[in-house]
Design an enzyme around this catalytic site. Sequence first.
Site, mmCIF file in Angstrom:
data_model
loop_
_atom_site.group_PDB
_atom_site.id
_atom_site.type_symbol
_atom_site.label_atom_id
_atom_site.label_comp_id
_atom_site.label_asym_id
_atom_site.label_seq_id
_atom_site.Cartn_x
_atom_site.Cartn_y
_atom_site.Cartn_z
ATOM 1 N N CYS A 1 0.821 -1.224 0.000
ATOM 2 C CA CYS A 1 0.000 0.000 0.000
ATOM 3 C C CYS A 1 0.848 1.264 0.000
ATOM 4 O O CYS A 1 0.374 2.329 -0.388
ATOM 5 C CB CYS A 1 -0.958 -0.008 1.176
ATOM 6 S SG CYS A 1 -2.136 -1.352 1.037
ATOM 7 N N HIS B 1 -3.917 6.817 1.777
ATOM 8 C CA HIS B 1 -4.137 5.548 1.078
ATOM 9 C C HIS B 1 -5.512 5.033 1.478
ATOM 10 O O HIS B 1 -5.877 5.039 2.666
ATOM 11 C CB HIS B 1 -3.049 4.539 1.464
ATOM 12 C CG HIS B 1 -3.454 3.135 1.179
ATOM 13 N ND1 HIS B 1 -3.846 2.720 -0.076
ATOM 14 C CD2 HIS B 1 -3.565 2.043 1.988
ATOM 15 C CE1 HIS B 1 -4.165 1.436 -0.016
ATOM 16 N NE2 HIS B 1 -4.007 1.006 1.216
ATOM 17 N N ASN C 1 -10.079 -0.760 -1.901
ATOM 18 C CA ASN C 1 -8.653 -0.550 -1.661
ATOM 19 C C ASN C 1 -7.889 -1.036 -2.900
ATOM 20 O O ASN C 1 -7.869 -2.233 -3.186
ATOM 21 C CB ASN C 1 -8.246 -1.331 -0.404
ATOM 22 C CG ASN C 1 -6.760 -1.263 -0.087
ATOM 23 O OD1 ASN C 1 -5.950 -0.889 -0.925
ATOM 24 N ND2 ASN C 1 -6.398 -1.636 1.127
#
Length: 349
Positions: free
Chosen positions: A114, A276, A306
């Site tokens: 990420c 994020h 995500n």
Amino acid sequence: MPLSKIAGIGYYVPANVFTNKDLEKYMDTNDEWIQERTGIKERRYADRLGETTTTMGVEAAKIAIERAGITPLDIDFIIFATICPDYYFPGCGVLLQRAMKMKEIGALDVRNQCSGFVYALSVADQFIRSGMYKNILVVGSEKHSFGLDFSTRGRNVSVIFGDGAGAVVLQPAAKEGQGILSTHLHSDGESAEILAMYNPGTHANHWLPEKLADFDDKEIGELFISHAMIDKAQLFPNMDGPAVFKKAVVKFPEVITEALMKNGLTPADLKMLIPHQANLRIAQFVQQKLKLNDDQVYNNIQKFGNTTAASIPIALCEAWEQGKIKEGDLVCLAAFGSGFTWASALIRW
Ligand code: ACO
């Protein structure tokens, strides 16, 4: 020495929308649970055969390059961040170089989950500042949908992830004080197995805590890939969600504050925080902790889920397209994910 600036930005998401209701057809889950725990309403899934992590990256890159007012032949270095590469090797960077008919330039793949995009941006920033390159393409792209467990067994992970890509072109900034002010990179490998995809790999069960490794089964761990891995769903990502959550809500504010303090700034100076997109609850917690108002934080996890290395450039691009980021604005990018790794970048747009 000039700073580096984002001269062009673009994103691409596949047309195929997959709602929480659609997921209910495959696993024991429901829209209410997913929205309440993550904020996600829907995500995009790439065309199974027609699109790859690289092809999505190419689509985002085309837009970023055009907006930078250059052509693919002007790019002098590629940095590609992903955890869903088209091949185990070689990386997506060279596949993008080929697909976009670029010159024989360097292509680097970044595997920082990420935080991948912010890590990649930081590397690009150093190359621009040193004067080594003038036009660096930084891409974050993920085709998660190809490698998730869509049975109830994998529901804690599978409902979270979506596919997409984002890209930027980094160039030396023309104006004094404009561009990437600083980047901050961190890692703590102590909990590497908490959020990881162990197989295929060379670990031979070396690192796996006993509760995670299946030591009864000789095939698992001793082989790179095995039937047992398939039968026991050990070729899918593994995540202890609550443990990740607890660490994320500490490290996100920490790394944002670090970036602001380094530049003598405070949260009040921020025009936009692009966190994020891991979980809407994490972003809301960070917002609260830093006392930011709703206009200072951009979230789009509701519609894209995500997308790991792609989530920051997608959100940054959307916010910019919507006129929420203008020249002179202070923007902070912040990420946390598997590794654990976490990172931030403070930008004077
Ligand atoms: N649908 C319905 N129920 C579910 C689902 C689902 N999709 N998934 C899990 N559950 C159940 C669990 O089985 C559990 O049931 P039980 O109480 O009967 O045992 C219950 O819901 C609660 O499970 P928790 O895991 O405790 O739920 P939590 O509130 O922690 O939410 C989540 C889970 C959304 C994963 C959360 O922990 C989270 O977002 N963590 C952070 C994830 C993250 O940020 N990852 C990093 C980025 S990814 C990367 O770096 C690659």
